[in-house]
Design a protein around this motif. Structure first.
Motif, PDB file in Angstrom:
ATOM      1  N   MET A   1       0.838  -1.220   0.000  1.00 32.44           N
ATOM      2  CA  MET A   1       0.000   0.000   0.000  1.00 32.44           C
ATOM      3  C   MET A   1       0.869   1.266   0.000  1.00 32.44           C
ATOM      4  N   THR A   2       1.869   1.254   0.895  1.00 30.00           N
ATOM      5  CA  THR A   2       2.758   2.417   0.980  1.00 30.00           C
ATOM      6  C   THR A   2       3.469   2.653  -0.346  1.00 30.00           C
ATOM      7  N   GLU A   3       3.918   1.528  -0.951  1.00 26.72           N
ATOM      8  CA  GLU A   3       4.654   1.645  -2.223  1.00 26.72           C
ATOM      9  C   GLU A   3       3.769   2.261  -3.306  1.00 26.72           C
ATOM     10  N   ILE A   4       2.496   1.827  -3.328  1.00 26.62           N
ATOM     11  CA  ILE A   4       1.577   2.342  -4.356  1.00 26.62           C
ATOM     12  C   ILE A   4       1.358   3.835  -4.140  1.00 26.62           C
ATOM     13  N   LEU A   5       1.058   4.207  -2.889  1.00 27.19           N
ATOM     14  CA  LEU A   5       0.790   5.625  -2.595  1.00 27.19           C
ATOM     15  C   LEU A   5       2.020   6.486  -2.887  1.00 27.19           C
ATOM     16  N   LEU A   6       3.195   5.986  -2.458  1.00 29.76           N
ATOM     17  CA  LEU A   6       4.421   6.754  -2.674  1.00 29.76           C
ATOM     18  C   LEU A   6       4.711   6.895  -4.166  1.00 29.76           C
ATOM     19  N   SER A   7       4.499   5.799  -4.929  1.00 30.56           N
ATOM     20  CA  SER A   7       4.730   5.866  -6.377  1.00 30.56           C
ATOM     21  C   SER A   7       3.792   6.895  -7.013  1.00 30.56           C
ATOM     22  N   LEU A   8       2.519   6.859  -6.614  1.00 30.06           N
ATOM     23  CA  LEU A   8       1.556   7.808  -7.177  1.00 30.06           C
ATOM     24  C   LEU A   8       1.910   9.243  -6.780  1.00 30.06           C
ATOM     25  N   HIS A   9       2.368   9.414  -5.538  1.00 35.90           N
ATOM     26  CA  HIS A   9       2.766  10.740  -5.048  1.00 35.90           C
ATOM     27  C   HIS A   9       3.915  11.304  -5.894  1.00 35.90           C
ATOM     28  N   VAL A  10       4.939  10.488  -6.106  1.00 34.98           N
ATOM     29  CA  VAL A  10       6.102  10.943  -6.874  1.00 34.98           C
ATOM     30  C   VAL A  10       5.713  11.175  -8.340  1.00 34.98           C
ATOM     31  N   LEU A  11       4.875  10.261  -8.878  1.00 30.71           N
ATOM     32  CA  LEU A  11       4.408  10.396 -10.252  1.00 30.71           C
ATOM     33  C   LEU A  11       3.627  11.711 -10.421  1.00 30.71           C
ATOM     34  N   ALA A  12       2.756  11.988  -9.461  1.00 24.27           N
ATOM     35  CA  ALA A  12       1.964  13.225  -9.522  1.00 24.27           C
ATOM     36  C   ALA A  12       2.884  14.444  -9.471  1.00 24.27           C
ATOM     37  N   ALA A  13       3.931  14.370  -8.622  1.00 28.31           N
ATOM     38  CA  ALA A  13       4.865  15.492  -8.511  1.00 28.31           C
ATOM     39  C   ALA A  13       5.555  15.735  -9.854  1.00 28.31           C
ATOM     40  N   ILE A  14       5.964  14.647 -10.512  1.00 24.52           N
ATOM     41  CA  ILE A  14       6.668  14.791 -11.798  1.00 24.52           C
ATOM     42  C   ILE A  14       5.718  15.296 -12.881  1.00 24.52           C
ATOM     43  N   VAL A  15       4.562  14.647 -12.992  1.00 18.39           N
ATOM     44  CA  VAL A  15       3.628  14.960 -14.076  1.00 18.39           C
ATOM     45  C   VAL A  15       2.997  16.349 -13.911  1.00 18.39           C
ATOM     46  N   ALA A  16       2.692  16.745 -12.673  1.00 20.42           N
ATOM     47  CA  ALA A  16       1.988  18.015 -12.464  1.00 20.42           C
ATOM     48  C   ALA A  16       2.922  19.190 -12.209  1.00 20.42           C
ATOM     49  N   VAL A  17       3.872  19.005 -11.293  1.00 24.24           N
ATOM     50  CA  VAL A  17       4.699  20.154 -10.910  1.00 24.24           C
ATOM     51  C   VAL A  17       5.714  20.476 -12.005  1.00 24.24           C
ATOM     52  N   GLY A  18       6.187  19.423 -12.722  1.00 20.90           N
ATOM     53  CA  GLY A  18       7.131  19.640 -13.821  1.00 20.90           C
ATOM     54  C   GLY A  18       6.611  20.621 -14.860  1.00 20.90           C
ATOM     55  N   PRO A  19       5.463  20.344 -15.460  1.00 21.15           N
ATOM     56  CA  PRO A  19       4.928  21.266 -16.473  1.00 21.15           C
ATOM     57  C   PRO A  19       4.685  22.676 -15.952  1.00 21.15           C
ATOM     58  N   VAL A  20       4.223  22.808 -14.691  1.00 26.70           N
ATOM     59  CA  VAL A  20       3.985  24.147 -14.130  1.00 26.70           C
ATOM     60  C   VAL A  20       5.307  24.912 -14.070  1.00 26.70           C
ATOM     61  N   THR A  21       6.365  24.224 -13.610  1.00 27.85           N
ATOM     62  CA  THR A  21       7.680  24.864 -13.505  1.00 27.85           C
ATOM     63  C   THR A  21       8.146  25.384 -14.863  1.00 27.85           C
ATOM     64  N   VAL A  22       8.054  24.519 -15.879  1.00 28.10           N
ATOM     65  CA  VAL A  22       8.544  24.903 -17.199  1.00 28.10           C
ATOM     66  C   VAL A  22       7.674  26.011 -17.800  1.00 28.10           C
ATOM     67  N   ALA A  23       6.358  25.807 -17.793  1.00 20.81           N
ATOM     68  CA  ALA A  23       5.455  26.785 -18.413  1.00 20.81           C
ATOM     69  C   ALA A  23       5.516  28.129 -17.677  1.00 20.81           C
ATOM     70  N   ALA A  24       5.561  28.092 -16.336  1.00 20.36           N
ATOM     71  CA  ALA A  24       5.586  29.346 -15.564  1.00 20.36           C
ATOM     72  C   ALA A  24       6.899  30.096 -15.803  1.00 20.36           C
ATOM     73  N   SER A  25       8.003  29.351 -15.965  1.00 18.39           N
ATOM     74  CA  SER A  25       9.289  30.004 -16.214  1.00 18.39           C
ATOM     75  C   SER A  25       9.341  30.607 -17.616  1.00 18.39           C
ATOM     76  N   MET A  26       8.646  29.962 -18.570  1.00 15.97           N
ATOM     77  CA  MET A  26       8.638  30.480 -19.943  1.00 15.97           C
ATOM     78  C   MET A  26       7.700  31.673 -20.105  1.00 15.97           C
ATOM     79  N   PHE A  27       6.731  31.810 -19.174  1.00 16.35           N
ATOM     80  CA  PHE A  27       5.681  32.814 -19.347  1.00 16.35           C
ATOM     81  C   PHE A  27       6.193  34.270 -19.415  1.00 16.35           C
ATOM     82  N   PRO A  28       6.992  34.737 -18.427  1.00 10.86           N
ATOM     83  CA  PRO A  28       7.377  36.168 -18.473  1.00 10.86           C
ATOM     84  C   PRO A  28       8.117  36.573 -19.757  1.00 10.86           C
ATOM     85  N   PRO A  29       9.158  35.799 -20.194  1.00 10.96           N
ATOM     86  CA  PRO A  29       9.801  36.194 -21.459  1.00 10.96           C
ATOM     87  C   PRO A  29       8.850  36.099 -22.654  1.00 10.96           C
ATOM     88  N   ALA A  30       7.950  35.090 -22.644  1.00 13.56           N
ATOM     89  CA  ALA A  30       7.003  34.951 -23.763  1.00 13.56           C
ATOM     90  C   ALA A  30       6.055  36.151 -23.801  1.00 13.56           C
TER      91      ALA A  30
END
Ligand code: HEM
Length: 154
Positions: A1-30
Motif C-alpha cells: 500500500m505504501t509503495e503504491i501511494l508513494l509511487s503515485l505521489h512521486v508520479l503526480a509530482a513529476i507529471v503536475a509540478v514539472g509542467p507548471v515549472t517549465v510553463a511558468a518560467s517560460m511565461f514572463p519572457p514569452a
C-alpha cells in the motif's frame, strides 16, 4: 500500500509540478516577446497556452499533497520535523502560485489581448514570484529525498 501511494505521489509530482515549472518560467519572457511584436496573434496564443498549462496542471498538482499526506499517514511519519516543514513549504508554494503567479499571468494575458502591450515591470515581478515558487517546491523535493533527522534518511 505504501509503495503504491508513494509511487503515485512521486508520479503526480513529476507529471503536475514539472509542467507548471517549465510553463511558468517560460511565461514572463514569452509575454515580453508577445508585447514586443505588436498584436501578433500567434505570440499572444503562446502566452495564453502557457497560462492554461500552469492553471490546469496546478489543479492536477493538488494530488501531490493529498497523496503525500496519505503516504505519510500510512507510514506514520506525519509528525516528523522534515515532513511538517515540507507541508508548510508546500502550502507556501501553493499560496504563491494561487495568489500571485496565476492571477498575474491572467492579468498579463488580458492586457496583451486588449492592448497588445504589457508593462515591463509587471513581467519582472511575475518572474520573481515564479522563481520563489520554483525555489519553494525544489526545497520540498530535497527535503523529501534527504529527510533530515529521519532514521530512514538517504
Ligand atoms: C503536503 C505535502 C507533502 C507531503 C505530506 C509529502 C509526503 C511524503 C512522504 C511521506 C514521502 C515518503 C518519504 C519516505 O520514503 O520516507 C514522500 C516522498 C517524496 N515526495 Fe512528498 N510530500 C509532500 C509534497 C511533495 C512535493 C511538493 C514534492 C515535489 C514536488 C514531493 C516529492 C516527493 C518525492 C520526489 C519523494 C520520494 C523521495 C524518496 O523516496 O527518496 N512531495 N513525500
Amino acid at each position: 500500500m505504501t509503495e503504491i501511494l508513494l509511487s503515485l505521489h512521486v508520479l503526480a509530482a513529476i507529471v503536475a509540478v514539472g509542467p507548471v515549472t517549465v510553463a511558468a518560467s517560460m511565461f514572463p519572457p514569452a509575454a515580453r516577446r508577445a508585447a514586443g511584436g505588436g498584436s501578433d496573434a500567434g505570440a499572444v496564443g503562446t502566452v495564453r497556452l502557457l497560462h492554461r498549462i500552469c492553471r490546469v496542471y496546478a489543479g492536477v498538482g493538488v494530488a501531490v499533497p493529498v497523496l503525500g499526506l496519505a503516504t505519510g499517514s500510512v507510514m506514520g511519519v506525519l509528525g516528523s520535523g522534515w515532513l511538517v516543514t515540507s507541508i508548510a513549504l508546500t502550502a507556501a508554494a501553493a499560496g504563491v502560485l494561487a495568489a500571485f503567479v496565476l492571477p498575474r499571468q491572467e492579468e498579463l494575458v488580458e492586457q496583451l489581448a486588449d492592448r497588445g502591450s504589457v508593462e515591463h515591470g509587471s513581467t519582472v515581478r511575475l518572474a520573481l514570484f515564479t522563481g520563489l515558487f520554483n525555489l519553494l517546491w525544489a526545497t520540498v523535493t530535497v527535503l523529501m529525498i534527504v529527510r533530515p533527522g529521519s532514521t530512514t534518511g538517504a
